[in-house]
Write a protein that holds these residues in place. Structure first.
Motif, PDB file in Angstrom:
ATOM      1  N   HIS A  15       0.830  -1.070   0.047  1.00 20.19           N
ATOM      2  CA  HIS A  15       0.046  -0.030  -0.207  1.00 20.19           C
ATOM      3  C   HIS A  15       0.942   1.290  -0.113  1.00 20.19           C
ATOM      4  CE1 HIS A  15      -3.070   2.646   0.843  1.00 20.19           C
ATOM      5  NE2 HIS A  15      -2.687   3.159   1.967  1.00 20.19           N
ATOM      6  N   GLN A  16       1.193   1.745  -1.157  1.00 21.76           N
ATOM      7  CA  GLN A  16       2.216   2.984  -1.408  1.00 21.76           C
ATOM      8  C   GLN A  16       1.655   4.317  -0.802  1.00 21.76           C
ATOM      9  OE1 GLN A  16       3.895   0.166  -5.303  1.00 21.76           O
ATOM     10  NE2 GLN A  16       3.474   2.510  -5.298  1.00 21.76           N
ATOM     11  N   VAL A  17       2.269   4.965  -0.111  1.00 26.49           N
ATOM     12  CA  VAL A  17       1.910   6.328   0.325  1.00 26.49           C
ATOM     13  C   VAL A  17       2.975   7.446  -0.172  1.00 26.49           C
ATOM     14  CG1 VAL A  17       0.528   5.425   2.151  1.00 26.49           C
ATOM     15  CG2 VAL A  17       2.757   5.643   2.550  1.00 26.49           C
ATOM     16  N   HIS A  18       3.928   7.345  -0.991  1.00 26.70           N
ATOM     17  CA  HIS A  18       4.866   8.184  -1.520  1.00 26.70           C
ATOM     18  C   HIS A  18       5.767   8.524  -0.172  1.00 26.70           C
ATOM     19  CE1 HIS A  18       3.480   9.261  -5.301  1.00 26.70           C
ATOM     20  NE2 HIS A  18       2.162   9.036  -4.966  1.00 26.70           N
ATOM     21  N   GLY A  19       6.000   7.432   0.718  1.00 33.59           N
ATOM     22  CA  GLY A  19       7.108   7.833   1.703  1.00 33.59           C
ATOM     23  C   GLY A  19       8.213   6.952   1.723  1.00 33.59           C
ATOM     24  N   ASN A  20       8.687   6.589   2.807  1.00 35.81           N
ATOM     25  CA  ASN A  20      10.207   6.127   2.657  1.00 35.81           C
ATOM     26  C   ASN A  20      10.332   4.687   3.673  1.00 35.81           C
ATOM     27  OD1 ASN A  20      10.240   6.835   5.411  1.00 35.81           O
ATOM     28  ND2 ASN A  20      11.851   8.468   5.193  1.00 35.81           N
ATOM     29  N   HIS A  21       9.067   4.271   3.996  1.00 33.74           N
ATOM     30  CA  HIS A  21       9.071   2.981   4.672  1.00 33.74           C
ATOM     31  C   HIS A  21       9.453   1.630   4.002  1.00 33.74           C
ATOM     32  CE1 HIS A  21       8.330   0.427   7.965  1.00 33.74           C
ATOM     33  NE2 HIS A  21       7.456  -0.207   7.356  1.00 33.74           N
ATOM     34  N   CYS A  22      10.087   0.825   4.454  1.00 33.99           N
ATOM     35  CA  CYS A  22      10.755  -0.280   3.689  1.00 33.99           C
ATOM     36  C   CYS A  22      10.528  -1.520   4.471  1.00 33.99           C
ATOM     37  CB  CYS A  22      12.288  -0.128   3.619  1.00 33.99           C
ATOM     38  SG  CYS A  22      13.081  -1.380   2.604  1.00 33.99           S
TER      39      CYS A  22
ATOM     40  N   VAL B 221      12.813  -3.555  -4.178  1.00 37.90           N
ATOM     41  CA  VAL B 221      12.290  -2.835  -5.009  1.00 37.90           C
ATOM     42  C   VAL B 221      11.807  -1.416  -4.231  1.00 37.90           C
ATOM     43  CG1 VAL B 221      11.315  -4.600  -6.668  1.00 37.90           C
ATOM     44  CG2 VAL B 221       9.970  -3.950  -4.739  1.00 37.90           C
ATOM     45  N   ALA B 222      11.717  -0.367  -4.993  1.00 37.14           N
ATOM     46  CA  ALA B 222      11.243   1.037  -4.416  1.00 37.14           C
ATOM     47  C   ALA B 222      10.421   1.697  -5.261  1.00 37.14           C
ATOM     48  CB  ALA B 222      12.706   1.755  -3.990  1.00 37.14           C
ATOM     49  N   HIS B 223       9.443   2.540  -5.065  1.00 37.33           N
ATOM     50  CA  HIS B 223       8.453   3.324  -5.463  1.00 37.33           C
ATOM     51  C   HIS B 223       9.088   4.803  -5.296  1.00 37.33           C
ATOM     52  CE1 HIS B 223       4.541   5.954  -4.947  1.00 37.33           C
ATOM     53  NE2 HIS B 223       5.068   5.750  -6.622  1.00 37.33           N
ATOM     54  N   GLY B 224       9.685   5.405  -6.371  1.00 36.23           N
ATOM     55  CA  GLY B 224      10.516   6.432  -6.484  1.00 36.23           C
ATOM     56  C   GLY B 224       9.405   7.757  -6.990  1.00 36.23           C
ATOM     57  N   GLY B 225       8.692   8.027  -6.485  1.00 37.38           N
ATOM     58  CA  GLY B 225       7.822   9.521  -6.719  1.00 37.38           C
ATOM     59  C   GLY B 225       8.811  10.741  -6.126  1.00 37.38           C
ATOM     60  N   TRP B 226       8.595  11.781  -6.483  1.00 35.37           N
ATOM     61  CA  TRP B 226       9.794  12.748  -6.042  1.00 35.37           C
ATOM     62  C   TRP B 226       9.240  12.920  -4.742  1.00 35.37           C
ATOM     63  CZ3 TRP B 226       8.496  16.969  -3.120  1.00 35.37           C
ATOM     64  CH2 TRP B 226       7.079  17.448  -3.107  1.00 35.37           C
TER      65      TRP B 226
ATOM     66  N   GLY C 233      13.794  10.167   1.089  1.00 31.19           N
ATOM     67  CA  GLY C 233      14.795   9.432   1.596  1.00 31.19           C
ATOM     68  C   GLY C 233      14.410   7.739   1.396  1.00 31.19           C
ATOM     69  N   VAL C 234      13.722   7.367   0.257  1.00 32.05           N
ATOM     70  CA  VAL C 234      13.072   5.970   0.075  1.00 32.05           C
ATOM     71  C   VAL C 234      14.430   5.159  -0.381  1.00 32.05           C
ATOM     72  CG1 VAL C 234      12.154   6.368  -2.062  1.00 32.05           C
ATOM     73  CG2 VAL C 234      11.239   4.356  -0.741  1.00 32.05           C
ATOM     74  N   LEU C 235      15.294   5.659  -1.232  1.00 31.96           N
ATOM     75  CA  LEU C 235      16.335   4.708  -1.882  1.00 31.96           C
ATOM     76  C   LEU C 235      17.353   4.579  -0.763  1.00 31.96           C
ATOM     77  CD1 LEU C 235      16.509   6.365  -5.467  1.00 31.96           C
ATOM     78  CD2 LEU C 235      15.152   4.324  -4.648  1.00 31.96           C
ATOM     79  N   PRO C 236      17.780   5.528  -0.127  1.00 30.28           N
ATOM     80  CA  PRO C 236      18.982   5.336   1.013  1.00 30.28           C
ATOM     81  C   PRO C 236      18.357   4.220   2.106  1.00 30.28           C
ATOM     82  CG  PRO C 236      18.294   7.282   1.165  1.00 30.28           C
ATOM     83  CD  PRO C 236      17.879   6.922  -0.095  1.00 30.28           C
ATOM     84  N   ALA C 237      16.785   4.249   2.372  1.00 26.98           N
ATOM     85  CA  ALA C 237      16.240   3.195   3.432  1.00 26.98           C
ATOM     86  C   ALA C 237      16.295   1.995   2.837  1.00 26.98           C
ATOM     87  CB  ALA C 237      15.016   4.005   3.520  1.00 26.98           C
ATOM     88  N   LEU C 238      16.004   1.776   1.459  1.00 26.92           N
ATOM     89  CA  LEU C 238      16.015   0.444   1.062  1.00 26.92           C
ATOM     90  C   LEU C 238      17.700   0.037   0.818  1.00 26.92           C
ATOM     91  CD1 LEU C 238      15.079  -1.881  -0.423  1.00 26.92           C
ATOM     92  CD2 LEU C 238      14.970  -0.562  -2.540  1.00 26.92           C
TER      93      LEU C 238
ATOM     94  N   LEU D 144      20.926   9.973  -5.994  1.00 23.34           N
ATOM     95  CA  LEU D 144      20.649   9.528  -4.544  1.00 23.34           C
ATOM     96  C   LEU D 144      21.100   8.325  -4.471  1.00 23.34           C
ATOM     97  CD1 LEU D 144      17.036  10.954  -4.296  1.00 23.34           C
ATOM     98  CD2 LEU D 144      19.306  11.863  -3.247  1.00 23.34           C
ATOM     99  N   LEU D 145      21.060   7.014  -5.544  1.00 16.19           N
ATOM    100  CA  LEU D 145      21.785   5.845  -5.383  1.00 16.19           C
ATOM    101  C   LEU D 145      23.318   5.817  -5.122  1.00 16.19           C
ATOM    102  CD1 LEU D 145      19.558   3.966  -7.808  1.00 16.19           C
ATOM    103  CD2 LEU D 145      19.550   3.551  -5.416  1.00 16.19           C
ATOM    104  N   GLU D 146      23.892   6.865  -5.953  1.00 18.59           N
ATOM    105  CA  GLU D 146      25.335   6.770  -5.931  1.00 18.59           C
ATOM    106  C   GLU D 146      25.822   7.277  -4.466  1.00 18.59           C
ATOM    107  OE1 GLU D 146      25.499   7.758 -10.444  1.00 18.59           O
ATOM    108  OE2 GLU D 146      25.985   9.450  -8.974  1.00 18.59           O
ATOM    109  N   ARG D 147      25.105   8.277  -4.152  1.00 20.61           N
ATOM    110  CA  ARG D 147      25.256   9.013  -2.439  1.00 20.61           C
ATOM    111  C   ARG D 147      24.837   7.559  -1.548  1.00 20.61           C
ATOM    112  NH1 ARG D 147      22.880  14.974  -1.772  1.00 20.61           N
ATOM    113  NH2 ARG D 147      23.841  16.109  -3.502  1.00 20.61           N
ATOM    114  N   ALA D 148      24.280   6.900  -1.741  1.00 15.59           N
ATOM    115  CA  ALA D 148      23.917   5.764  -0.820  1.00 15.59           C
ATOM    116  C   ALA D 148      25.029   4.727  -1.015  1.00 15.59           C
ATOM    117  CB  ALA D 148      22.708   5.287  -0.989  1.00 15.59           C
TER     118      ALA D 148
END
Length: 227
Positions: free
Chosen positions: A47-54, A102-107, A113-118, A186-190
């Motif tokens: 259930h996607q909410v444009h957040g960063n929870h993983c 997998v991650a849902h990358g909306g702005w 921070g969803v990508l570093p969280a994953l 953001l992936l490179e930074r992570a």
């Protein structure tokens, strides 16, 4: 990027042999059961909410649809998924194919921070990961306002991000946001060094659903699993 009539997949060269990933197209299955059947076994939906929870997906979570925008698993033949219609779907897998995410990358999720969280949730070093960015709206079609531009600029080293990801829009006070480049930075930074994408644009390519183009529309499903 290989493409069948109903899906796109990561490039063969460099993608881990023990991982499969795909994004459906408009010609793909329309109902959840048929989409899940593209994989080898059960599917974890979110259930996607444009957040960063993983969340970690497992047999124990399959009966739920947890509120999250990223998921990962080490279990083989268990598919994990996100749905999009302009946002960037991101798949991560280590080179040994011992874990997939997998991650849902909306702005909102990207700046939140969803990508570093994953990346940080995965039980492998970030440097061992390979990322695939699936179809998403391209910068030429994605016009945003000061609020979005300001959210990007407010990130650490935001001026550098803004320089790489934002361009002046065609109207005053508007900007063209490059979600692909923002995701890459953001992936490179992570710590993720290997990133692949053909930058397929959901807005300009009629094979895909696009919320920005159509308003009320279907969704693309990006799914991945370990074989």
């Amino acid at each position: 990027m290989p493409m069948d009539h109903d899906r796109v997949t990561p490039p063969a060269g460099g993608w881990p042999e023990g991982c499969r990933a795909l994004t459906t197209t408009r010609n793909g299955p329309a109902d959840p059961e048929a989409v899940a059947a593209l994989g080898p076994g059960p599917m974890q939906w979110l259930h996607q909410v444009h957040g960063n929870h993983c969340i970690e997906a497992s047999a124990a979570t399959l009966g739920e649809r947890p509120q999250a925008d990223a998921a990962w698993t080490c279990q083989r033949r268990l598919s994990i998924s996100v749905v999009t219609a302009d946002c960037v779907p991101v798949v991560l897998c280590d080179r040994d194919a011992s874990v997939v995410g997998v991650a849902h990358g909306g702005w909102r999720g990207l700046v939140g921070g969803v990508l570093p969280a994953l990346v940080n949730a995965l039980p492998v070093p970030a440097g061992s990961l390979v990322a695939w960015l699936g179809p998403a709206i391209g910068p030429q079609a994605y016009e945003v306002g000061d609020d979005v531009a300001g959210a990007v600029a407010a990130l650490p080293d935001g001026r550098l991000l803004a320089r790489d990801c934002l361009a002046e829009g065609r109207r005053p006070g508007k900007y063209q946001l490059d979600l692909f480049t923002l995701s890459e930075r953001l992936l490179e930074r992570a710590g993720v060094a290997q990133i692949c994408s053909d930058r397929l644009c959901t807005y300009s390519d009629g094979r895909f659903y696009s919320y920005r183009r159509e308003g009320s529309t279907g969704r693309l499903v990006t799914m991945a699993w370990l074989v």
